[in-house]
Write a protein that holds these residues in place. Structure first.
Motif, PDB file in Angstrom:
ATOM      1  N   TRP A 152       0.629  -1.269   0.229  1.00 59.44           N
ATOM      2  CA  TRP A 152      -0.542  -0.301   0.245  1.00 59.44           C
ATOM      3  C   TRP A 152       0.706   1.296   0.058  1.00 59.44           C
ATOM      4  O   TRP A 152       0.194   2.175  -0.037  1.00 59.44           O
ATOM      5  N   ASP A 153       2.037   1.494   0.488  1.00 57.78           N
ATOM      6  CA  ASP A 153       2.732   1.960   0.365  1.00 57.78           C
ATOM      7  C   ASP A 153       3.063   2.346  -0.935  1.00 57.78           C
ATOM      8  O   ASP A 153       3.628   1.722  -1.072  1.00 57.78           O
ATOM      9  N   ALA A 154       2.998   3.513  -1.661  1.00 61.92           N
ATOM     10  CA  ALA A 154       3.174   4.177  -3.095  1.00 61.92           C
ATOM     11  C   ALA A 154       4.734   4.838  -3.426  1.00 61.92           C
ATOM     12  O   ALA A 154       5.341   4.717  -4.114  1.00 61.92           O
ATOM     13  N   ALA A 155       5.641   4.871  -2.064  1.00 62.75           N
ATOM     14  CA  ALA A 155       6.962   5.275  -2.117  1.00 62.75           C
ATOM     15  C   ALA A 155       7.828   4.191  -2.543  1.00 62.75           C
ATOM     16  O   ALA A 155       9.062   4.412  -2.618  1.00 62.75           O
ATOM     17  N   VAL A 156       7.068   2.710  -1.958  1.00 62.57           N
ATOM     18  CA  VAL A 156       8.072   1.288  -1.934  1.00 62.57           C
ATOM     19  C   VAL A 156       7.699   0.567  -3.567  1.00 62.57           C
ATOM     20  O   VAL A 156       6.493   0.258  -3.310  1.00 62.57           O
ATOM     21  N   PRO A 157       8.283   0.846  -4.194  1.00 56.31           N
ATOM     22  CA  PRO A 157       7.904  -0.312  -5.542  1.00 56.31           C
ATOM     23  C   PRO A 157       7.677  -1.315  -6.104  1.00 56.31           C
ATOM     24  O   PRO A 157       7.690  -2.258  -4.493  1.00 56.31           O
ATOM     25  N   GLU A 158       6.987  -1.328  -6.351  1.00 52.50           N
ATOM     26  CA  GLU A 158       5.798  -2.828  -5.863  1.00 52.50           C
ATOM     27  C   GLU A 158       6.433  -4.218  -5.376  1.00 52.50           C
ATOM     28  O   GLU A 158       7.602  -4.235  -7.159  1.00 52.50           O
ATOM     29  N   HIS A 159       6.246  -5.443  -5.156  1.00 48.70           N
ATOM     30  CA  HIS A 159       6.875  -6.433  -5.216  1.00 48.70           C
ATOM     31  C   HIS A 159       9.124  -6.240  -4.945  1.00 48.70           C
ATOM     32  O   HIS A 159       9.092  -7.041  -5.074  1.00 48.70           O
ATOM     33  N   ALA A 160       9.692  -4.846  -4.483  1.00 48.33           N
ATOM     34  CA  ALA A 160      10.689  -4.809  -4.502  1.00 48.33           C
ATOM     35  C   ALA A 160      11.332  -5.216  -2.900  1.00 48.33           C
ATOM     36  O   ALA A 160      12.541  -5.722  -3.844  1.00 48.33           O
ATOM     37  N   VAL A 161      10.147  -5.275  -1.809  1.00 49.34           N
ATOM     38  CA  VAL A 161      11.032  -5.795  -0.661  1.00 49.34           C
ATOM     39  C   VAL A 161       9.976  -7.027  -0.866  1.00 49.34           C
ATOM     40  O   VAL A 161       8.862  -6.879  -0.648  1.00 49.34           O
ATOM     41  N   LYS A 162      10.499  -8.351  -0.529  1.00 49.09           N
ATOM     42  CA  LYS A 162      10.058  -9.938   0.012  1.00 49.09           C
ATOM     43  C   LYS A 162      10.417  -9.961   1.598  1.00 49.09           C
ATOM     44  O   LYS A 162      11.135  -9.422   2.254  1.00 49.09           O
ATOM     45  N   VAL A 163       8.919 -10.558   1.971  1.00 52.69           N
ATOM     46  CA  VAL A 163       9.570 -10.029   3.909  1.00 52.69           C
ATOM     47  C   VAL A 163       9.584 -11.745   4.047  1.00 52.69           C
ATOM     48  O   VAL A 163       8.765 -12.720   3.608  1.00 52.69           O
ATOM     49  N   HIS A 164      10.166 -11.807   5.291  1.00 53.03           N
ATOM     50  CA  HIS A 164      10.878 -12.922   6.256  1.00 53.03           C
ATOM     51  C   HIS A 164      10.054 -12.816   7.701  1.00 53.03           C
ATOM     52  O   HIS A 164      10.689 -11.815   8.386  1.00 53.03           O
ATOM     53  N   VAL A 165       9.642 -13.570   8.217  1.00 52.48           N
ATOM     54  CA  VAL A 165       9.664 -13.420   9.278  1.00 52.48           C
ATOM     55  C   VAL A 165       9.388 -14.768  10.358  1.00 52.48           C
ATOM     56  O   VAL A 165       9.397 -16.118  10.272  1.00 52.48           O
ATOM     57  N   SER A 166      10.690 -14.837  11.563  1.00 58.69           N
ATOM     58  CA  SER A 166      10.747 -15.959  12.047  1.00 58.69           C
ATOM     59  C   SER A 166      11.028 -15.381  13.745  1.00 58.69           C
ATOM     60  O   SER A 166      11.412 -14.033  13.942  1.00 58.69           O
ATOM     61  N   ARG A 167      10.221 -16.154  14.424  1.00 59.60           N
ATOM     62  CA  ARG A 167      10.417 -15.492  15.922  1.00 59.60           C
ATOM     63  C   ARG A 167       9.510 -14.153  16.078  1.00 59.60           C
ATOM     64  O   ARG A 167      10.796 -13.244  17.261  1.00 59.60           O
ATOM     65  N   GLY A 168       9.338 -13.886  15.591  1.00 58.69           N
ATOM     66  CA  GLY A 168       8.738 -12.320  15.557  1.00 58.69           C
ATOM     67  C   GLY A 168       9.663 -11.208  14.614  1.00 58.69           C
ATOM     68  O   GLY A 168       9.219 -10.030  14.674  1.00 58.69           O
ATOM     69  N   LEU A 179      16.291  -1.635  -3.967  1.00 55.94           N
ATOM     70  CA  LEU A 179      15.265  -0.053  -3.837  1.00 55.94           C
ATOM     71  C   LEU A 179      16.233   0.768  -4.291  1.00 55.94           C
ATOM     72  O   LEU A 179      17.448   0.343  -4.638  1.00 55.94           O
ATOM     73  N   GLN A 180      15.151   1.784  -5.139  1.00 51.40           N
ATOM     74  CA  GLN A 180      16.729   3.127  -5.970  1.00 51.40           C
ATOM     75  C   GLN A 180      17.065   4.127  -4.993  1.00 51.40           C
ATOM     76  O   GLN A 180      17.866   4.443  -4.948  1.00 51.40           O
ATOM     77  N   CYS A 181      16.612   4.389  -3.296  1.00 57.55           N
ATOM     78  CA  CYS A 181      17.225   4.841  -3.127  1.00 57.55           C
ATOM     79  C   CYS A 181      16.888   4.751  -0.900  1.00 57.55           C
ATOM     80  O   CYS A 181      15.823   4.139  -1.059  1.00 57.55           O
ATOM     81  N   ASP A 182      17.401   5.859  -0.773  1.00 57.34           N
ATOM     82  CA  ASP A 182      17.187   5.824   0.628  1.00 57.34           C
ATOM     83  C   ASP A 182      16.047   5.790   0.520  1.00 57.34           C
ATOM     84  O   ASP A 182      15.564   5.600   2.011  1.00 57.34           O
ATOM     85  N   GLU A 183      15.213   6.806   0.161  1.00 55.19           N
ATOM     86  CA  GLU A 183      14.076   7.025   0.758  1.00 55.19           C
ATOM     87  C   GLU A 183      12.857   6.641   1.131  1.00 55.19           C
ATOM     88  O   GLU A 183      12.754   5.604   1.793  1.00 55.19           O
ATOM     89  N   GLN A 184      12.842   4.687  -0.476  1.00 57.25           N
ATOM     90  CA  GLN A 184      12.247   4.098  -0.252  1.00 57.25           C
ATOM     91  C   GLN A 184      12.640   2.668   0.790  1.00 57.25           C
ATOM     92  O   GLN A 184      11.501   1.999   1.466  1.00 57.25           O
ATOM     93  N   ARG A 185      13.910   2.973   1.073  1.00 55.34           N
ATOM     94  CA  ARG A 185      14.305   1.685   2.491  1.00 55.34           C
ATOM     95  C   ARG A 185      13.703   2.675   3.667  1.00 55.34           C
ATOM     96  O   ARG A 185      12.879   1.856   4.626  1.00 55.34           O
ATOM     97  N   THR A 186      13.502   3.248   3.705  1.00 52.45           N
ATOM     98  CA  THR A 186      13.009   4.071   5.135  1.00 52.45           C
ATOM     99  C   THR A 186      11.395   3.887   5.253  1.00 52.45           C
ATOM    100  O   THR A 186      11.705   4.354   5.276  1.00 52.45           O
ATOM    101  N   ALA A 187      11.206   4.293   3.898  1.00 48.81           N
ATOM    102  CA  ALA A 187       9.769   4.424   3.903  1.00 48.81           C
ATOM    103  C   ALA A 187       9.462   2.756   4.224  1.00 48.81           C
ATOM    104  O   ALA A 187       7.950   2.270   5.102  1.00 48.81           O
ATOM    105  N   ALA A 188       9.964   1.780   3.451  1.00 51.32           N
ATOM    106  CA  ALA A 188       9.573   0.224   3.722  1.00 51.32           C
ATOM    107  C   ALA A 188       9.927   0.124   6.009  1.00 51.32           C
ATOM    108  O   ALA A 188       9.469  -0.952   6.135  1.00 51.32           O
ATOM    109  N   LEU A 189      11.043   0.677   5.624  1.00 46.18           N
ATOM    110  CA  LEU A 189      11.377   0.297   7.887  1.00 46.18           C
ATOM    111  C   LEU A 189      10.091   0.734   8.287  1.00 46.18           C
ATOM    112  O   LEU A 189       9.747  -0.202   8.862  1.00 46.18           O
ATOM    113  N   GLU A 190       9.703   1.677   8.265  1.00 43.31           N
ATOM    114  CA  GLU A 190       8.166   2.624   9.020  1.00 43.31           C
ATOM    115  C   GLU A 190       7.537   2.327   9.066  1.00 43.31           C
ATOM    116  O   GLU A 190       6.445   1.609   9.608  1.00 43.31           O
TER     117      GLU A 190
END
Length: 86
Positions: free
Chosen positions: A31-47, A55-66
């Motif tokens: 849902w975040d327009a700042a993060v390119p679709e399908h650019a980030v994969k998520v894995h979760v282990s023990r929370g 990603l193309q820039c630090d702003e995209q990384r920051t948005a994904a982390l937020e």
């Protein structure tokens, strides 16, 4: 001591599963327009969330982390994304 055990059992029952955290993290990234679709994969282990992708820039990384930082049940985040300018 019975109260401590009851509180611990209650806390265990309210904790989200890794699969539930992964679904919510993926949904927020989508849902975040700042993060390119399908650019980030998520894995979760023990929370703990691990993000991987390009990603193309630090702003995209920051948005994904937020997007995933304040999710209920998350115990930590490992960022393994890389910045690859176009």
């Amino acid at each position: 001591m019975p109260h401590a055990r009851a509180a611990r059992l209650e806390a265990d029952n309210t904790r989200l599963s890794d699969a539930q955290i992964a679904v919510e993290a993926t949904r927020r990234l989508a849902w975040d327009a700042a993060v390119p679709e399908h650019a980030v994969k998520v894995h979760v282990s023990r929370g703990r969330i691990t993000l991987r992708g390009e990603l193309q820039c630090d702003e995209q990384r920051t948005a994904a982390l937020e997007d995933v930082t304040r999710l209920f049940g998350v115990t930590g985040i490992s960022d393994h994304t890389v910045i690859k300018p176009e």
